[in-house]
Motif scaffolding. Structure first.
Motif, PDB file in Angstrom:
ATOM      1  N   UNK A 122       0.844  -1.188   0.000  1.00 58.73           N
ATOM      2  CA  UNK A 122       0.000   0.000   0.000  1.00 58.73           C
ATOM      3  C   UNK A 122       0.887   1.249   0.000  1.00 58.73           C
ATOM      4  N   UNK A 123       0.638   2.149  -0.969  1.00 60.70           N
ATOM      5  CA  UNK A 123       1.449   3.364  -1.050  1.00 60.70           C
ATOM      6  C   UNK A 123       0.619   4.641  -0.906  1.00 60.70           C
ATOM      7  N   UNK A 124      -0.685   4.501  -0.657  1.00 56.78           N
ATOM      8  CA  UNK A 124      -1.494   5.721  -0.603  1.00 56.78           C
ATOM      9  C   UNK A 124      -1.895   6.119   0.818  1.00 56.78           C
ATOM     10  N   UNK A 125      -1.979   5.133   1.725  1.00 56.50           N
ATOM     11  CA  UNK A 125      -2.261   5.491   3.119  1.00 56.50           C
ATOM     12  C   UNK A 125      -1.340   4.674   4.020  1.00 56.50           C
ATOM     13  N   UNK A 149       0.033   1.993   6.209  1.00 54.95           N
ATOM     14  CA  UNK A 149      -0.354   0.579   6.290  1.00 54.95           C
ATOM     15  C   UNK A 149      -0.677   0.150   7.713  1.00 54.95           C
ATOM     16  N   UNK A 150      -0.328   0.991   8.690  1.00 60.77           N
ATOM     17  CA  UNK A 150      -0.604   0.648  10.084  1.00 60.77           C
ATOM     18  C   UNK A 150      -1.885   1.315  10.588  1.00 60.77           C
ATOM     19  N   UNK A 151      -1.967   2.661  10.462  1.00 60.01           N
ATOM     20  CA  UNK A 151      -3.100   3.375  11.068  1.00 60.01           C
ATOM     21  C   UNK A 151      -4.108   3.875  10.041  1.00 60.01           C
ATOM     22  N   UNK A 184       9.066   3.467   4.342  1.00 58.33           N
ATOM     23  CA  UNK A 184       8.708   2.146   3.825  1.00 58.33           C
ATOM     24  C   UNK A 184       9.101   1.073   4.811  1.00 58.33           C
ATOM     25  N   UNK A 185       8.148   0.212   5.058  1.00 57.50           N
ATOM     26  CA  UNK A 185       8.440  -0.896   5.949  1.00 57.50           C
ATOM     27  C   UNK A 185       7.685  -2.112   5.417  1.00 57.50           C
ATOM     28  N   UNK A 186       8.378  -2.984   4.695  1.00 56.66           N
ATOM     29  CA  UNK A 186       7.711  -4.084   3.983  1.00 56.66           C
ATOM     30  C   UNK A 186       6.928  -5.012   4.910  1.00 56.66           C
ATOM     31  N   UNK A 187       7.464  -5.370   6.081  1.00 58.76           N
ATOM     32  CA  UNK A 187       6.676  -6.289   6.925  1.00 58.76           C
ATOM     33  C   UNK A 187       5.330  -5.693   7.346  1.00 58.76           C
ATOM     34  N   UNK A 226       4.373   3.649   5.658  1.00 59.19           N
ATOM     35  CA  UNK A 226       3.821   3.978   6.978  1.00 59.19           C
ATOM     36  C   UNK A 226       4.080   5.463   7.258  1.00 59.19           C
ATOM     37  N   UNK A 227       3.274   6.027   8.161  1.00 65.31           N
ATOM     38  CA  UNK A 227       3.435   7.446   8.508  1.00 65.31           C
ATOM     39  C   UNK A 227       4.542   7.597   9.556  1.00 65.31           C
ATOM     40  N   UNK A 228       4.892   8.839   9.866  1.00 62.77           N
ATOM     41  CA  UNK A 228       6.015   9.056  10.786  1.00 62.77           C
ATOM     42  C   UNK A 228       5.684   8.594  12.206  1.00 62.77           C
TER      43      UNK A 228
END
Ligand code: ZN
Length: 243
Positions: free
Chosen positions: A150-153, A155-157, A166-169, A174-176
């Protein structure tokens, strides 16, 4: 039980066995990786030698007895000869085959991944090599195998992203706040390009983003390295053609 089996697919790997034979891996149209022995295929006069070269699309009849399956009959469906006369296209095809070898399991049934590979090879046959299209192929191939990033929002929150990490797992960007151990930062325009690469078809992308893809390439390289646990070698062909 019928021991002869007919398979259609791409030859993705050949490993020398003894003096004259090869152990061949074929990514079949049923989405599986099938290994068989092509006896005598390393001899100059062998009839099957041409049909078990890398990235040949062929029809193979194999015999399943004791031990490894043996090739009985081989017919070339498409040799992709225009790719063999062009170093960049050839490099891209080798890298695509390597991904199949490293990421497809024996009974994987990844039919959509096979169709994507076929579509990319046919695209490469009739269009100039474009790094953006190659990157789109790699990103979609990963997505078809269950690694849709996912590159638009975030992936965590789920927060919409302007820029990110970027964090593949975690499943992509991901946001800051959710950054965690992520180290690779990504700009807004690259996030949007990656989203486009994952969602538009090859003919739309062809020639549309000249010299915009360097960051996207590095990011997808990092994804592929993560997926293959650093085993990929063929991706390294690119600096030779893109400098
Ligand atoms: Zn977040």
């Amino acid at each position: 039980m019928m021991r002869l089996q007919k398979i259609n697919g791409f030859i993705v790997y050949g490993f020398p066995l003894g003096e004259a034979d090869q152990l061949v891996s074929c990514f079949t149209s049923s989405g599986n990786l099938v290994k068989f022995v092509a006896k005598g295929s390393r001899k100059v006069k062998s009839k099957s030698a041409a049909a078990v070269q890398l990235f040949i699309l062929g029809q193979y009849i194999i015999y399943r007895g004791k031990g490894l399956p043996i090739l009985r009959q081989a017919d070339i469906m498409d040799s992709f000869s225009p790719l063999r006369q062009d170093w960049a296209k050839c490099g891209a095809a080798f890298a695509a085959m390597e991904l199949c070898r490293l990421l497809i399991a024996e009974e994987a049934r990844e039919v959509d991944a096979f169709k994507l590979l076929l579509a990319y090879m046919l695209h490469l046959k009739t269009n100039p090599y474009d790094p953006i299209v190659f990157d789109s192929f790699r990103l979609k191939f990963a997505a078809y195998l269950g690694y849709e990033m996912n590159f638009s929002s975030c992936s965590q929150c789920g927060r919409p992203l302007q820029s990110g990490w970027l964090y593949w797992p975690a499943g992509g960007a991901v946001c800051s706040v959710c950054k965690g151990p992520a180290r690779l930062s990504i700009r807004k325009e690259d996030l949007s390009l990656l989203h486009t690469l994952g969602s538009r078809d090859f003919s739309y992308l062809q020639g549309k983003f000249p010299s915009q893809g360097k960051a996207a390439t590095e990011i997808i390289d990092s994804l592929i390295n993560w997926l293959t646990e650093g085993k990929t070698k063929a991706q390294a062909f690119r600096p030779l053609f893109e400098s």
